[in-house]
Design an enzyme around this catalytic site. Structure first.
Site, PDB file in Angstrom:
ATOM      1  N   ASP A 151      55.384  30.185  47.835  1.00 35.81           N
ATOM      2  CA  ASP A 151      55.321  29.164  49.250  1.00 35.81           C
ATOM      3  C   ASP A 151      54.029  30.551  50.565  1.00 35.81           C
ATOM      4  OD1 ASP A 151      54.419  27.414  51.709  1.00 35.81           O
ATOM      5  OD2 ASP A 151      56.872  27.000  51.305  1.00 35.81           O
ATOM      6  N   ASP A 211      52.861  19.674  54.518  1.00 30.53           N
ATOM      7  CA  ASP A 211      53.250  19.422  53.584  1.00 30.53           C
ATOM      8  C   ASP A 211      53.311  17.661  54.210  1.00 30.53           C
ATOM      9  OD1 ASP A 211      54.077  21.291  53.484  1.00 30.53           O
ATOM     10  OD2 ASP A 211      56.869  21.534  54.045  1.00 30.53           O
TER      11      ASP A 211
HETATM   12  C1  GLA Z   1      56.916  24.746  52.847  1.00 30.63           C
HETATM   13  C2  GLA Z   1      56.335  24.097  51.638  1.00 30.63           C
HETATM   14  C3  GLA Z   1      57.129  22.990  51.051  1.00 30.63           C
HETATM   15  C4  GLA Z   1      58.811  23.330  50.312  1.00 30.63           C
HETATM   16  C5  GLA Z   1      59.085  23.944  52.086  1.00 30.63           C
HETATM   17  C6  GLA Z   1      60.749  24.530  51.606  1.00 30.63           C
HETATM   18  O1  GLA Z   1      56.717  23.688  53.745  1.00 30.63           O
HETATM   19  O2  GLA Z   1      55.206  23.260  51.393  1.00 30.63           O
HETATM   20  O3  GLA Z   1      56.763  22.708  49.963  1.00 30.63           O
HETATM   21  O4  GLA Z   1      58.682  24.283  50.268  1.00 30.63           O
HETATM   22  O5  GLA Z   1      58.459  25.098  52.361  1.00 30.63           O
HETATM   23  O6  GLA Z   1      60.906  25.598  52.559  1.00 30.63           O
END
Ligand code: GLA
Length: 503
Positions: A151, A211
């Site tokens: 990430d 997301d």
């Molecule tokens: C980010 C990523 C998500 C998930 C969250 C976890 O937002 O894009 O897919 O992994 O972190 O905290």
């Protein structure tokens, strides 16, 4: 024959010396699996992972190719100063430790994925891997990890241009490679600094957006960039609808290639906020553009209809097609048939698939997307479907006849899906036990016959149902549900005129 950097000798594909994707040999077709984040967020545990893994087997999802069980954020309690600063697994959530979880998942024939962050902290505020890449890669390898989602939160400002971002992500890529264990490397920097330009040389996939949210087209200011410059999004955000992400993908489809894929984020199928038609369209799109297919729902409570969507081998065969080429958007028109917070469009996407007719002529996947809130009849002309081969109807393929196969016509019935669910004893269902030769009889098993081999053998489970034939210069017509998709495989029909020419 050299095709897209791959050298084919007989049926064996060798990576040529000019291979352009990361050469760890993984994700030659888009990776498939499950990740807990969309349905569970930080609520993770050993039981969740092992129960889910068992159900992936019991429900025939492993047989269909879903391989990686991925633990997302919130699994650690920090670093152990007396053990090389290595990460510590939370012993409340994972009482037997991570290696034991990996062992259980491996014993089922599945792969184990984990999550970390190229920053000081993970997005959930746990210890990140920036500056600890080697020790963390070694820890993951020692636990038996097969996949790392990496990430971008709290990256200490080490972003802002492609060189800085790629350099930061490359450190972990090198550390993973140095372990000697094949670990699929999945970048999650949300499209920041154009990872489609540099991701293929260090990783197997890269997220292209903020997301995903369980919504077809709901506009949300926290996920900006919905227009013609969506590829240039300085603020990836979150709560991105399916159509927002589709739009972002439309500009960069050419970047997908074997071993290196645009990641449109985890699936929302089964999470409950979209209609059946919306989930069908979502799954169809993700397959056609070669996104990783990572389920994001609670498999323990999956409704039969959603199991049927995720289990459609004819659609998965498009995702796993050996040519590894993404479909592209051929047209999009805005309409007014929308709710106040939505953005309606109609769209047509098409793309090359490996030929299943034995000739030189590629098969073609065609998607008609109805973003309207009412049912509509949509048309796709051969001229538009094959525009890459010549504009304005000049493509030679327009002069051929095509068999049109509906890839959703053979969708598993809800009754059959329910029988599969009821047969598993893993979460207190009936205790008859899943029996692949009875309940699973007739289903596709990609662990026995790869999609490439199944397509080459013309497996009827993979080719969909013949719905019609389209004549030269003709048009495909489909009645499409609100926020739904029609998805077809086109196969070239033999030409009489060709034979006459040969005489
Ligand atoms: C980010 C990523 C998500 C998930 C969250 C976890 O937002 O894009 O897919 O992994 O972190 O905290």
């Amino acid at each position: 024959m050299v095709f897209g950097g791959t050298l084919f000798i007989g049926t064996v594909a060798l990576w040529a010396s000019k291979a352009v994707a990361v050469d760890n040999g993984l994700a030659v077709t888009p990776q498939m699996g499950w990740d807990n984040w969309n349905a569970f967020g930080c609520d993770v545990s050993e039981t969740l992972l092992t129960q889910t893994a068992q159900l992936i087997v019991d429900y025939g999802l492993k047989d269909l190719g879903y391989h990686y069980v991925i633990l997302d954020d919130c699994w650690s309690t920090g670093r152990n100063a007396s053990n090389n600063n290595s990460l510590i697994a939370d012993s409340t959530k994972f009482p037997r430790g991570m290696a034991a979880v990996a062992d259980d998942i491996h014993a089922l024939g599945l792969g184990f994925g984990m999550y970390s962050d190229a920053g000081k902290y993970t997005c959930g505020g746990y210890a990140g891997s920036l500056g600890y890449e080697t020790v963390d890669a070694n820890t993951f390898a020692s636990w038996g990890v097969d996949y790392l989602k990496y990430d971008n939160c709290y990256n200490m400002g080490q972003a802002g241009n492609q060189m800085i971002s790629s350099g930061r992500y490359e450190v972990m890529g090198n550390a993973l490679n140095a372990t000697g264990r094949p670990i699929l490397y999945s970048l999650c920097n949300w499209g920041e600094d154009y990872p489609w330009n540099w991701g293929s040389t260090i990783a197997n996939s890269w997220r292209i957006s903020g997301d995903i949210f369980d919504s077809w087209d709901m506009a949300d200011a926290r996920c900006p960039c919905d227009g013609d410059d969506a590829w240039n999004c300085g603020l990836p955000g979150f709560h991105c609808s399916v159509t927002n992400i589709m739009n972002k993908a439309s500009f960069i489809v050419s970047k997908a290639q074997p071993g290196a894929w645009n990641d449109l984020d985890m699936l929302e199928v089964g999470n409950g906020a979209m209609t059946d038609a919306e989930y069908v369209a979502h799954f169809s799109m993700w397959a056609a553009v070669k996104s990783p297919l990572i389920m994001g729902n609670d498999i323990r409570t999956i409704p039969p209809a959603d199991l049927a969507i995720l289990s459609n081998p004819a659609v998965i065969a498009v995702s796993q097609d050996p040519s590894g080429s993404s479909a592209a958007r051929r047209w999009i028109y805005a309409t007014n048939d929308t709710d106040i917070n939505g953005r309606a469009t109609i769209q047509m996407w098409s793309g090359n698939l490996k030929s299943t007719t034995g000739g030189d002529q590629s098969d073609m996947v065609v998607l008609l997307i109805n973003g309207n809130k009412n049912t509509i009849v949509l048309n796709a002309t051969l001229a538009d479907i094959f525009v890459d081969n010549g504009p304005l109807g000049t493509a030679p393929q327009v002069k051929l006849s095509w068999e049109v196969r509906d890839l959703w016509a053979n969708r598993m019935s809800d009754d059959e899906a329910k029988a599969i669910i009821d047969a598993s004893s893993a979460v207190g269902n009936a205790t008859t036990g899943y029996n692949a030769t009875t309940i699973g009889a007739g289903r596709y098993n990609a662990t026995k016959t790869s999609y490439a081999d199944g397509l080459a053998a013309n497996s009827s489970l993979l080719l969909g149902k013949v719905s019609t034939t389209v004549q030269p210069s003709g048009t495909i017509t489909a009645t499409v549900d609100p926020h739904g998709a029609a998805m077809f495989r086109l196969r070239a029909m033999p030409t009489g005129s060709l034979k006459r020419d040969e005489l």
